[in-house]
Design an enzyme around this catalytic site. Structure first.
Site, PDB file in Angstrom:
ATOM      1  N   ASP A 200       5.785 -31.609  65.063  1.00 16.14           N
ATOM      2  CA  ASP A 200       6.542 -30.451  65.556  1.00 16.14           C
ATOM      3  C   ASP A 200       5.636 -29.298  65.954  1.00 16.14           C
ATOM      4  O   ASP A 200       5.987 -28.476  66.794  1.00 16.14           O
ATOM      5  CB  ASP A 200       7.524 -29.994  64.463  1.00 16.14           C
ATOM      6  CG  ASP A 200       8.221 -28.693  64.814  1.00 16.14           C
ATOM      7  OD1 ASP A 200       8.945 -28.682  65.827  1.00 16.14           O
ATOM      8  OD2 ASP A 200       8.044 -27.687  64.103  1.00 16.14           O
ATOM      9  N   LEU A 281      12.806 -22.450  65.519  1.00 19.28           N
ATOM     10  CA  LEU A 281      12.868 -21.897  66.873  1.00 19.28           C
ATOM     11  C   LEU A 281      11.664 -22.289  67.732  1.00 19.28           C
ATOM     12  O   LEU A 281      11.527 -21.816  68.855  1.00 19.28           O
ATOM     13  CB  LEU A 281      12.957 -20.363  66.810  1.00 19.28           C
ATOM     14  CG  LEU A 281      14.256 -19.807  66.205  1.00 19.28           C
ATOM     15  CD1 LEU A 281      14.149 -18.302  66.039  1.00 19.28           C
ATOM     16  CD2 LEU A 281      15.449 -20.149  67.083  1.00 19.28           C
ATOM     17  N   ARG A 282      10.809 -23.164  67.180  1.00 24.19           N
ATOM     18  CA  ARG A 282       9.605 -23.522  67.931  1.00 24.19           C
ATOM     19  C   ARG A 282       9.950 -24.218  69.251  1.00 24.19           C
ATOM     20  O   ARG A 282       9.305 -23.991  70.268  1.00 24.19           O
ATOM     21  CB  ARG A 282       8.692 -24.399  67.073  1.00 24.19           C
ATOM     22  CG  ARG A 282       7.278 -24.507  67.621  1.00 24.19           C
ATOM     23  CD  ARG A 282       6.358 -25.227  66.664  1.00 24.19           C
ATOM     24  NE  ARG A 282       5.827 -24.331  65.661  1.00 24.19           N
ATOM     25  CZ  ARG A 282       5.828 -24.572  64.354  1.00 24.19           C
ATOM     26  NH1 ARG A 282       6.369 -25.678  63.894  1.00 24.19           N
ATOM     27  NH2 ARG A 282       5.312 -23.720  63.511  1.00 24.19           N
ATOM     28  N   GLY A 283      10.994 -25.034  69.238  1.00 23.45           N
ATOM     29  CA  GLY A 283      11.411 -25.715  70.469  1.00 23.45           C
ATOM     30  C   GLY A 283      11.838 -24.732  71.542  1.00 23.45           C
ATOM     31  O   GLY A 283      11.474 -24.875  72.716  1.00 23.45           O
ATOM     32  N   VAL A 286       8.561 -22.813  72.828  1.00 25.40           N
ATOM     33  CA  VAL A 286       7.668 -23.638  73.653  1.00 25.40           C
ATOM     34  C   VAL A 286       8.293 -23.941  75.010  1.00 25.40           C
ATOM     35  O   VAL A 286       7.615 -23.876  76.043  1.00 25.40           O
ATOM     36  CB  VAL A 286       7.308 -24.953  72.922  1.00 25.40           C
ATOM     37  CG1 VAL A 286       6.605 -25.924  73.870  1.00 25.40           C
ATOM     38  CG2 VAL A 286       6.411 -24.668  71.728  1.00 25.40           C
TER      39      VAL A 286
END
Length: 345
Positions: A200, A281-283, A286
Site C-alpha cells: 500500500d 486516504l493514500r489511494g 496518489v
C-alpha cells in the site's frame, strides 16, 4: 571510463503502463515510487535502466556526498546548509541523476550508512560513512525482487521514501541527512507478493505480462538485435526521440506546480476509493497526484477525465488486497466502479 551503451527508453516496444508509471514518478517524486510485478524476461530491468538516460542532469554542490541541491534547503545536507548560512561560496556541477541498486543481501548498515564510533568517542568527531540511501538522494533507488527483501529493510526504504530523510542512531549519537528518491521495486509474482501493508505504501503498481502477439514479439526481437549489432548507430537513430522526451519531462516538472484539478473530479476519485473500500486516504492522494503529473506530461495545467483514467488502475489496484493470501485484483472492479461513477455524474 567508457560506459556500456544502454538500450534507449523510447525504443522499448510495449509495456506502456510500466513506462508511464516511471515517467509520472519522475515528474512528481512525491507520488511515492512504483512497484513493478511481472514475469521474468519482460524487460523490467532494461526499462528502469533506460529511464536514467532520458532524465535531465541535476545541479549539485561539488564534492558533496549527498548530492545536495545548491539552493533548495530541503534537498541539502546539514553541512551545506551551514555553509549557505555563512554565505560561503558553493561550487556547482551538473551530474546525471543517480541510480542506485539495492542488492538482496544488503545489510541495514549498507542501506542507511554507519557512524564511526571510535572517532566519535575518542576524537569527538561525527564521522559518517554514507549508505545507499545517501547515494540515491535526488535519484532512483531500484530493488529487484523486492518481494524477497527482508520486511525490516523494506520498512526502512519506505519510511525514507515517504519522509525524504534518513536518520542513523548509534550509542546515543544521531546523524540525519536528506534522502529524496524515487523507489522502484520489481518482482515476479510467482515468488510471492509483498504484505498488503507494505504494498500500500508504494504509490503506483504496474502488472506486466509476457507479450502474446507474435508480430509484436518479432518486433521486440528485431529491435534488440539491431541494438546488439551496432549500439552506437542504434542510439543515434533514437537520439531525437530521446531528446524530445527529456524536454517533455523538464517541461512537465516546471508545469506541475500550476496544475489544478476540479473539485468534482476530486469527489469522483474519493467516491471510487470509498466504494472500493480502500483503507485510509493514500489511494485518494496518489490518484490525485498521478493525475496532475499526467496532465503536466500532456503540457496541460488542467486535469481532465482522461488523466484520471490513465492512472486510476495503477494507483488503486494494489490497495484492494487486504488478505496476504488473496490474489491481486486484475482491475475489473476498478473499471466497473469507475464506469458507474462516470455515468452517474
Amino acid at each position: 571510463m567508457q560506459t556500456k551503451p544502454v538500450f534507449p527508453f523510447t525504443a522499448i516496444v510495449g509495456q506502456e503502463e510500466m513506462k508511464l508509471a516511471l515517467l509520472l514518478n519522475v515528474v512528481d517524486p512525491k507520488i511515492g515510487g512504483v512497484m513493478i510485478m511481472g514475469d521474468r524476461g519482460t524487460g523490467k530491468t532494461t526499462t528502469i535502466r533506460a529511464l536514467v538516460d532520458i532524465l535531465p542532469s541535476i545541479p549539485v554542490v561539488k564534492d558533496d556526498v549527498f548530492n545536495s541541491h545548491p539552493s533548495d534547503p530541503e534537498l541539502m545536507s546539514y553541512d551545506v546548509q551551514q555553509k549557505l548560512a555563512n554565505h560561503e561560496h558553493l561550487p556547482i556541477v551538473y551530474k546525471k541523476v543517480p541510480m542506485v541498486d539495492l542488492p538482496l543481501g544488503a545489510t541495514e548498515d549498507r542501506l542507511c550508512g554507519t557512524i564511526d564510533m571510535e572517532k566519535a568517542l575518542v576524537e569527538g568527531i561525527k564521522c559518517f560513512e554514507p549508505g545507499l540511501l545517501a547515494k540515491a538522494h535526488r535519484g532512483l533507488l531500484y530493488v529487484d525482487e523486492v518481494n524477497l527483501l527482508d520486511d525490516h529493510l523494506v520498512d526502512i526504504l519506505l519510511d525514507a521514501a515517504a519522509s525524504g530523510w534518513n536518520t542513523v542512531e548509534r550509542e546515543g549519537i544521531s546523524i540525519r541527512h536528506p534522502a529524496r528518491f524515487v523507489l522502484i521495486g520489481s518482482g515476479n509474482p510467482e515468488e510471492g507478493e509483498l504484505r498488503p501493508q507494505l504494498l500500500d505504501r508504494f504509490g503506483l503498481h504496474t502488472a506486466i505480462t509476457t507479450v502474446k502477439d507474435a508480430k509484436l514479439r518479432v518486433k521486440i526481437v528485431e529491435e534488440r538485435s539491431c541494438f546488439d549489432r551496432d549500439p552506437e548507430a542504434y542510439l543515434q537513430r533514437w537520439q531525437e526521440a530521446q531528446t524530445q522526451l527529456t524536454n517533455q519531462i523538464v517541461q512537465a516538472q516546471q508545469l506541475l506546480p500550476n496544475v489544478t484539478i476540479a473539485e468534482e473530479l476530486q469527489i469522483q476519485i474519493s467516491q471510487i476509493c470509498a466504494e472500493l473500500d480502500i483503507d485510509g486516504l493514500r489511494g485518494d492522494i496518489v490518484t490525485n497526484r498521478a493525475a496532475c503529473a499526467h496532465a503536466a506530461l500532456r503540457a496541460s495545467t488542467v486535469v481532465e477525465m482522461e488523466d484520471i483514467e490513465k492512472v486510476i488502475m495503477m494507483s488503486l489496484r494494489h490497495r484492494l488486497r487486504k488478505d496476504p493470501l488473496s490474489t491481486m485484483d486484475s482491475g475489473e472492479r476498478i473499471q466497473q466502479i469507475w464506469g458507474a461513477v462516470r455515468h452517474s455524474t
